[in-house]
Design a protein around this motif. Sequence first.
Motif, PDB file in Angstrom:
ATOM      1  N   SER A   1     -20.128   3.134  26.023  1.00 14.82           N
ATOM      2  CA  SER A   1     -19.675   1.849  25.521  1.00 14.82           C
ATOM      3  C   SER A   1     -20.806   1.206  24.728  1.00 14.82           C
ATOM      4  O   SER A   1     -21.973   1.356  25.075  1.00 14.82           O
ATOM      5  N   ASP A   2     -20.454   0.480  23.656  1.00  8.80           N
ATOM      6  CA  ASP A   2     -21.464  -0.224  22.869  1.00  8.80           C
ATOM      7  C   ASP A   2     -21.659  -1.662  23.345  1.00  8.80           C
ATOM      8  O   ASP A   2     -22.762  -2.195  23.291  1.00  8.80           O
ATOM      9  N   ASP A   3     -20.578  -2.317  23.786  1.00  5.64           N
ATOM     10  CA  ASP A   3     -20.699  -3.694  24.235  1.00  5.64           C
ATOM     11  C   ASP A   3     -19.923  -3.874  25.518  1.00  5.64           C
ATOM     12  O   ASP A   3     -18.685  -3.906  25.480  1.00  5.64           O
ATOM     13  N   PRO A   4     -20.486  -3.958  26.650  1.00  6.73           N
ATOM     14  CA  PRO A   4     -21.909  -3.839  26.986  1.00  6.73           C
ATOM     15  C   PRO A   4     -22.356  -2.384  26.887  1.00  6.73           C
ATOM     16  O   PRO A   4     -21.551  -1.463  27.068  1.00  6.73           O
TER      17      PRO A   4
ATOM     18  N   ALA B   1     -26.684   1.201  32.390  1.00  6.69           N
ATOM     19  CA  ALA B   1     -26.214  -0.023  31.757  1.00  6.69           C
ATOM     20  C   ALA B   1     -27.431  -0.943  31.685  1.00  6.69           C
ATOM     21  O   ALA B   1     -27.653  -1.760  32.580  1.00  6.69           O
ATOM     22  N   PRO B   2     -28.253  -0.832  30.642  1.00  8.98           N
ATOM     23  CA  PRO B   2     -29.524  -1.555  30.616  1.00  8.98           C
ATOM     24  C   PRO B   2     -29.361  -3.041  30.315  1.00  8.98           C
ATOM     25  O   PRO B   2     -28.445  -3.471  29.626  1.00  8.98           O
ATOM     26  N   LEU B   3     -30.300  -3.820  30.853  1.00  5.97           N
ATOM     27  CA  LEU B   3     -30.379  -5.240  30.537  1.00  5.97           C
ATOM     28  C   LEU B   3     -31.125  -5.393  29.223  1.00  5.97           C
ATOM     29  O   LEU B   3     -31.882  -4.498  28.824  1.00  5.97           O
ATOM     30  N   PRO B   4     -30.961  -6.509  28.531  1.00  4.88           N
ATOM     31  CA  PRO B   4     -31.687  -6.708  27.269  1.00  4.88           C
ATOM     32  C   PRO B   4     -33.202  -6.655  27.496  1.00  4.88           C
ATOM     33  O   PRO B   4     -33.733  -7.267  28.408  1.00  4.88           O
ATOM     34  N   GLY B   5     -33.876  -5.880  26.673  1.00  5.83           N
ATOM     35  CA  GLY B   5     -35.322  -5.751  26.754  1.00  5.83           C
ATOM     36  C   GLY B   5     -35.805  -4.735  27.774  1.00  5.83           C
ATOM     37  O   GLY B   5     -37.010  -4.555  27.955  1.00  5.83           O
ATOM     38  N   ALA B   6     -34.907  -4.057  28.469  1.00  5.21           N
ATOM     39  CA  ALA B   6     -35.307  -3.115  29.504  1.00  5.21           C
ATOM     40  C   ALA B   6     -35.562  -1.716  28.958  1.00  5.21           C
ATOM     41  O   ALA B   6     -36.208  -0.912  29.625  1.00  5.21           O
ATOM     42  N   ILE B   7     -35.040  -1.426  27.778  1.00  3.26           N
ATOM     43  CA  ILE B   7     -35.201  -0.077  27.219  1.00  3.26           C
ATOM     44  C   ILE B   7     -35.735  -0.154  25.797  1.00  3.26           C
ATOM     45  O   ILE B   7     -35.642  -1.185  25.135  1.00  3.26           O
ATOM     46  N   ARG B   8     -36.279   0.973  25.372  1.00  2.24           N
ATOM     47  CA  ARG B   8     -36.677   1.138  23.974  1.00  2.24           C
ATOM     48  C   ARG B   8     -36.029   2.436  23.492  1.00  2.24           C
ATOM     49  O   ARG B   8     -36.166   3.477  24.123  1.00  2.24           O
ATOM     50  N   VAL B   9     -35.313   2.362  22.379  1.00  2.00           N
ATOM     51  CA  VAL B   9     -34.611   3.522  21.829  1.00  2.00           C
ATOM     52  C   VAL B   9     -35.371   4.022  20.614  1.00  2.00           C
ATOM     53  O   VAL B   9     -35.698   3.245  19.716  1.00  2.00           O
ATOM     54  N   GLU B  10     -35.665   5.308  20.600  1.00  4.95           N
ATOM     55  CA  GLU B  10     -36.325   5.938  19.456  1.00  4.95           C
ATOM     56  C   GLU B  10     -35.316   6.860  18.795  1.00  4.95           C
ATOM     57  O   GLU B  10     -34.910   7.863  19.379  1.00  4.95           O
ATOM     58  N   PRO B  11     -34.875   6.507  17.584  1.00  8.68           N
ATOM     59  CA  PRO B  11     -33.858   7.346  16.932  1.00  8.68           C
ATOM     60  C   PRO B  11     -34.400   8.735  16.618  1.00  8.68           C
ATOM     61  O   PRO B  11     -35.597   8.908  16.394  1.00  8.68           O
TER      62      PRO B  11
ATOM     63  N   ILE C   1     -34.868   7.727  24.785  1.00 10.69           N
ATOM     64  CA  ILE C   1     -34.841   6.413  25.409  1.00 10.69           C
ATOM     65  C   ILE C   1     -36.009   6.312  26.383  1.00 10.69           C
ATOM     66  O   ILE C   1     -36.350   7.289  27.066  1.00 10.69           O
ATOM     67  N   LEU C   2     -36.638   5.144  26.393  1.00  9.27           N
ATOM     68  CA  LEU C   2     -37.737   4.878  27.310  1.00  9.27           C
ATOM     69  C   LEU C   2     -37.371   3.627  28.075  1.00  9.27           C
ATOM     70  O   LEU C   2     -37.164   2.555  27.488  1.00  9.27           O
ATOM     71  N   MET C   3     -37.259   3.768  29.407  1.00  8.93           N
ATOM     72  CA  MET C   3     -36.941   2.628  30.247  1.00  8.93           C
ATOM     73  C   MET C   3     -38.255   2.072  30.765  1.00  8.93           C
ATOM     74  O   MET C   3     -39.020   2.765  31.429  1.00  8.93           O
ATOM     75  N   LEU C   4     -38.515   0.818  30.432  1.00 10.48           N
ATOM     76  CA  LEU C   4     -39.765   0.180  30.801  1.00 10.48           C
ATOM     77  C   LEU C   4     -39.723  -0.251  32.261  1.00 10.48           C
ATOM     78  O   LEU C   4     -38.706  -0.734  32.742  1.00 10.48           O
ATOM     79  N   GLY C   5     -40.837  -0.080  32.938  1.00  8.63           N
ATOM     80  CA  GLY C   5     -40.898  -0.455  34.345  1.00  8.63           C
ATOM     81  C   GLY C   5     -41.308  -1.897  34.528  1.00  8.63           C
ATOM     82  O   GLY C   5     -41.873  -2.529  33.642  1.00  8.63           O
ATOM     83  N   LYS C   6     -41.012  -2.450  35.710  1.00  6.04           N
ATOM     84  CA  LYS C   6     -41.387  -3.824  36.015  1.00  6.04           C
ATOM     85  C   LYS C   6     -42.859  -3.928  36.400  1.00  6.04           C
ATOM     86  O   LYS C   6     -43.491  -4.935  36.173  1.00  6.04           O
ATOM     87  N   ILE C   7     -43.383  -2.876  36.990  1.00  2.72           N
ATOM     88  CA  ILE C   7     -44.743  -2.895  37.508  1.00  2.72           C
ATOM     89  C   ILE C   7     -45.707  -2.543  36.380  1.00  2.72           C
ATOM     90  O   ILE C   7     -45.568  -1.516  35.733  1.00  2.72           O
ATOM     91  N   LYS C   8     -46.692  -3.385  36.128  1.00  3.87           N
ATOM     92  CA  LYS C   8     -47.669  -3.152  35.066  1.00  3.87           C
ATOM     93  C   LYS C   8     -49.043  -2.834  35.665  1.00  3.87           C
ATOM     94  O   LYS C   8     -50.036  -3.445  35.350  1.00  3.87           O
ATOM     95  N   ARG C   9     -49.094  -1.882  36.562  1.00  2.00           N
ATOM     96  CA  ARG C   9     -50.370  -1.505  37.190  1.00  2.00           C
ATOM     97  C   ARG C   9     -50.888  -0.235  36.552  1.00  2.00           C
ATOM     98  O   ARG C   9     -50.498   0.123  35.442  1.00  2.00           O
ATOM     99  N   ALA C  10     -51.772   0.430  37.267  1.00  2.00           N
ATOM    100  CA  ALA C  10     -52.357   1.662  36.745  1.00  2.00           C
ATOM    101  C   ALA C  10     -51.299   2.732  36.529  1.00  2.00           C
ATOM    102  O   ALA C  10     -51.388   3.531  35.614  1.00  2.00           O
TER     103      ALA C  10
END
Length: 105
Positions: free
Chosen positions: A32-35, A51-61, A9-18
Amino acid sequence: MTAKSGDRILMLGKIKRANPNERAGVIESVLSDDPPRYVIRWDSGRETVLAPLPGAIRVEPTAKKPAAKKPAAKKPTAKKPAAKKPAAKAAPKASTAAKRKTAKT
């Protein structure tokens, strides 16, 4: 996509700097699956419930390993009896005295 235990799992950050604020880890268990709620072991060694928000994580199987191929079953064959070979006769060994005589001459 539903995440499973063992997925990266990769949790994307809000800050898009260096130095973006991203974290990566492995899903230890799905609470839990939902939520969605996951127990994550981060690469830093910490373990948290997420408990991630939609679009906050990327899952790599996890990559599935190919099934091991079983060797083909061998068909039984009729074995022929082995032919007996005649025993070879060993040559008599020369004595050391005989070797000395032939060496001198």
